[in-house]
Scaffold this motif. Structure first.
Motif, mmCIF file in Angstrom:
data_model
loop_
_atom_site.group_PDB
_atom_site.id
_atom_site.type_symbol
_atom_site.label_atom_id
_atom_site.label_comp_id
_atom_site.label_asym_id
_atom_site.label_seq_id
_atom_site.Cartn_x
_atom_site.Cartn_y
_atom_site.Cartn_z
ATOM 1 N N GLY A 138 94.097 -45.490 87.893
ATOM 2 C CA GLY A 138 93.432 -46.171 89.004
ATOM 3 C C GLY A 138 93.142 -45.234 90.164
ATOM 4 O O GLY A 138 92.073 -45.310 90.779
ATOM 5 N N LEU A 139 94.057 -44.322 90.462
ATOM 6 C CA LEU A 139 93.838 -43.370 91.556
ATOM 7 C C LEU A 139 92.735 -42.371 91.201
ATOM 8 O O LEU A 139 91.945 -41.987 92.065
ATOM 9 C CB LEU A 139 95.139 -42.649 91.900
ATOM 10 N N CYS A 140 92.669 -41.965 89.944
ATOM 11 C CA CYS A 140 91.579 -41.079 89.512
ATOM 12 C C CYS A 140 90.234 -41.796 89.625
ATOM 13 O O CYS A 140 89.240 -41.197 90.052
ATOM 14 C CB CYS A 140 91.816 -40.598 88.088
ATOM 15 N N VAL A 167 104.490 -42.516 92.708
ATOM 16 C CA VAL A 167 103.400 -43.100 91.931
ATOM 17 C C VAL A 167 103.821 -43.165 90.471
ATOM 18 O O VAL A 167 104.321 -42.181 89.917
ATOM 19 C CB VAL A 167 102.112 -42.261 92.088
ATOM 20 N N THR A 168 103.612 -44.312 89.852
ATOM 21 C CA THR A 168 103.964 -44.473 88.445
ATOM 22 C C THR A 168 102.821 -44.012 87.557
ATOM 23 O O THR A 168 101.684 -43.870 87.995
ATOM 24 C CB THR A 168 104.280 -45.947 88.130
ATOM 25 N N ARG A 169 103.122 -43.799 86.292
ATOM 26 C CA ARG A 169 102.091 -43.369 85.330
ATOM 27 C C ARG A 169 100.966 -44.387 85.232
ATOM 28 O O ARG A 169 99.823 -44.032 85.003
ATOM 29 C CB ARG A 169 102.705 -43.173 83.953
ATOM 30 N N LEU A 224 107.493 -33.465 88.738
ATOM 31 C CA LEU A 224 106.406 -33.230 87.793
ATOM 32 C C LEU A 224 105.425 -34.393 87.741
ATOM 33 O O LEU A 224 104.249 -34.203 87.443
ATOM 34 C CB LEU A 224 106.967 -32.907 86.417
ATOM 35 N N ALA A 225 105.892 -35.605 88.063
ATOM 36 C CA ALA A 225 104.974 -36.750 88.099
ATOM 37 C C ALA A 225 103.934 -36.562 89.205
ATOM 38 O O ALA A 225 102.752 -36.853 89.006
ATOM 39 C CB ALA A 225 105.751 -38.045 88.305
ATOM 40 N N ALA A 226 104.366 -36.059 90.357
ATOM 41 C CA ALA A 226 103.430 -35.809 91.458
ATOM 42 C C ALA A 226 102.461 -34.692 91.090
ATOM 43 O O ALA A 226 101.269 -34.764 91.393
ATOM 44 C CB ALA A 226 104.197 -35.444 92.727
ATOM 45 N N VAL A 227 102.961 -33.656 90.417
ATOM 46 C CA VAL A 227 102.104 -32.550 89.987
ATOM 47 C C VAL A 227 101.063 -33.049 89.000
ATOM 48 O O VAL A 227 99.879 -32.716 89.109
ATOM 49 C CB VAL A 227 102.954 -31.415 89.366
ATOM 50 N N GLU A 228 101.485 -33.867 88.045
ATOM 51 C CA GLU A 228 100.541 -34.409 87.064
ATOM 52 C C GLU A 228 99.484 -35.278 87.746
ATOM 53 O O GLU A 228 98.297 -35.187 87.435
ATOM 54 C CB GLU A 228 101.271 -35.226 86.009
ATOM 55 N N LEU A 229 99.917 -36.115 88.681
ATOM 56 C CA LEU A 229 98.975 -36.968 89.413
ATOM 57 C C LEU A 229 97.922 -36.129 90.125
ATOM 58 O O LEU A 229 96.724 -36.379 89.991
ATOM 59 C CB LEU A 229 99.725 -37.829 90.427
ATOM 60 N N LEU A 230 98.352 -35.122 90.860
ATOM 61 C CA LEU A 230 97.413 -34.293 91.608
ATOM 62 C C LEU A 230 96.491 -33.512 90.672
ATOM 63 O O LEU A 230 95.297 -33.366 90.954
ATOM 64 C CB LEU A 230 98.169 -33.360 92.546
ATOM 65 N N ALA A 231 97.024 -33.032 89.577
ATOM 66 C CA ALA A 231 96.191 -32.299 88.617
ATOM 67 C C ALA A 231 95.128 -33.215 88.017
ATOM 68 O O ALA A 231 93.960 -32.819 87.877
ATOM 69 C CB ALA A 231 97.066 -31.701 87.516
ATOM 70 N N ARG A 232 95.495 -34.431 87.682
ATOM 71 C CA ARG A 232 94.534 -35.383 87.113
ATOM 72 C C ARG A 232 93.481 -35.804 88.141
ATOM 73 O O ARG A 232 92.304 -35.959 87.817
ATOM 74 C CB ARG A 232 95.248 -36.597 86.536
ATOM 75 N N MET A 233 93.918 -35.971 89.387
ATOM 76 C CA MET A 233 92.966 -36.333 90.444
ATOM 77 C C MET A 233 91.980 -35.193 90.681
ATOM 78 O O MET A 233 90.793 -35.432 90.871
ATOM 79 C CB MET A 233 93.713 -36.698 91.724
ATOM 80 N N GLU A 234 92.471 -33.959 90.669
ATOM 81 C CA GLU A 234 91.587 -32.803 90.838
ATOM 82 C C GLU A 234 90.598 -32.717 89.682
ATOM 83 O O GLU A 234 89.410 -32.454 89.883
ATOM 84 C CB GLU A 234 92.408 -31.518 90.937
ATOM 85 N N LEU A 235 91.068 -32.958 88.468
ATOM 86 C CA LEU A 235 90.190 -32.934 87.302
ATOM 87 C C LEU A 235 89.112 -34.015 87.411
ATOM 88 O O LEU A 235 87.933 -33.755 87.142
ATOM 89 C CB LEU A 235 91.004 -33.114 86.023
ATOM 90 N N ALA A 236 89.510 -35.211 87.813
ATOM 91 C CA ALA A 236 88.537 -36.303 87.988
ATOM 92 C C ALA A 236 87.507 -35.939 89.051
ATOM 93 O O ALA A 236 86.307 -36.189 88.887
ATOM 94 C CB ALA A 236 89.256 -37.596 88.365
#
Length: 114
Positions: free
Chosen positions: A19-21, A12-14, A48-60
């Protein structure tokens, strides 16, 4: 009520993170489910990109009154999430204090049958 589901495929790109959030927030609002299950089997090699994605999705999800649950994370992704200190609910994990299915206790030779 069954949880809403989202499938994460490929690296997944930045640009896709926002959009996923938004998709997570929309699924929580539309279904009324408290959990969005994220299938991460096709996410690709963890980084780290996957970790950031999952962290942002969890926050959303948390900001929308829900949370995410990971489905099919590989061992490397689990280890990376543990390394950075992020705890996610994983699908199929046994409840606390409940033994995992298929686990048998060891028996010493000569022990009487129960």
């Amino acid at each position: 009520m069954p949880p809403a589901e989202i499938v994460l495929a490929g690296p997944v790109t930045r640009d896709e993170v926002t959009g996923l959030c938004d998709d997570v927030r929309t699924l929580l609002a539309a279904t009324g489910a408290p959990v969005v299950v994220c299938d991460v089997a096709g996410l690709g090699p963890p980084g780290l990109a996957a970790v950031e994605l999952l962290a942002r999705m969890e926050l959303a999800a948390r900001r929308s009154g829900g949370r995410i649950r990971l489905r099919a994370p590989d061992l490397a992704l689990r280890a990376l999430l543990d390394l950075v200190g992020l705890r996610f609910e994983m699908e199929g994990q046994p409840e606390q204090r409940e033994p995992a299915l298929g686990v048998e206790e060891e028996v010493e030779p000569g022990d009487p049958p129960v």
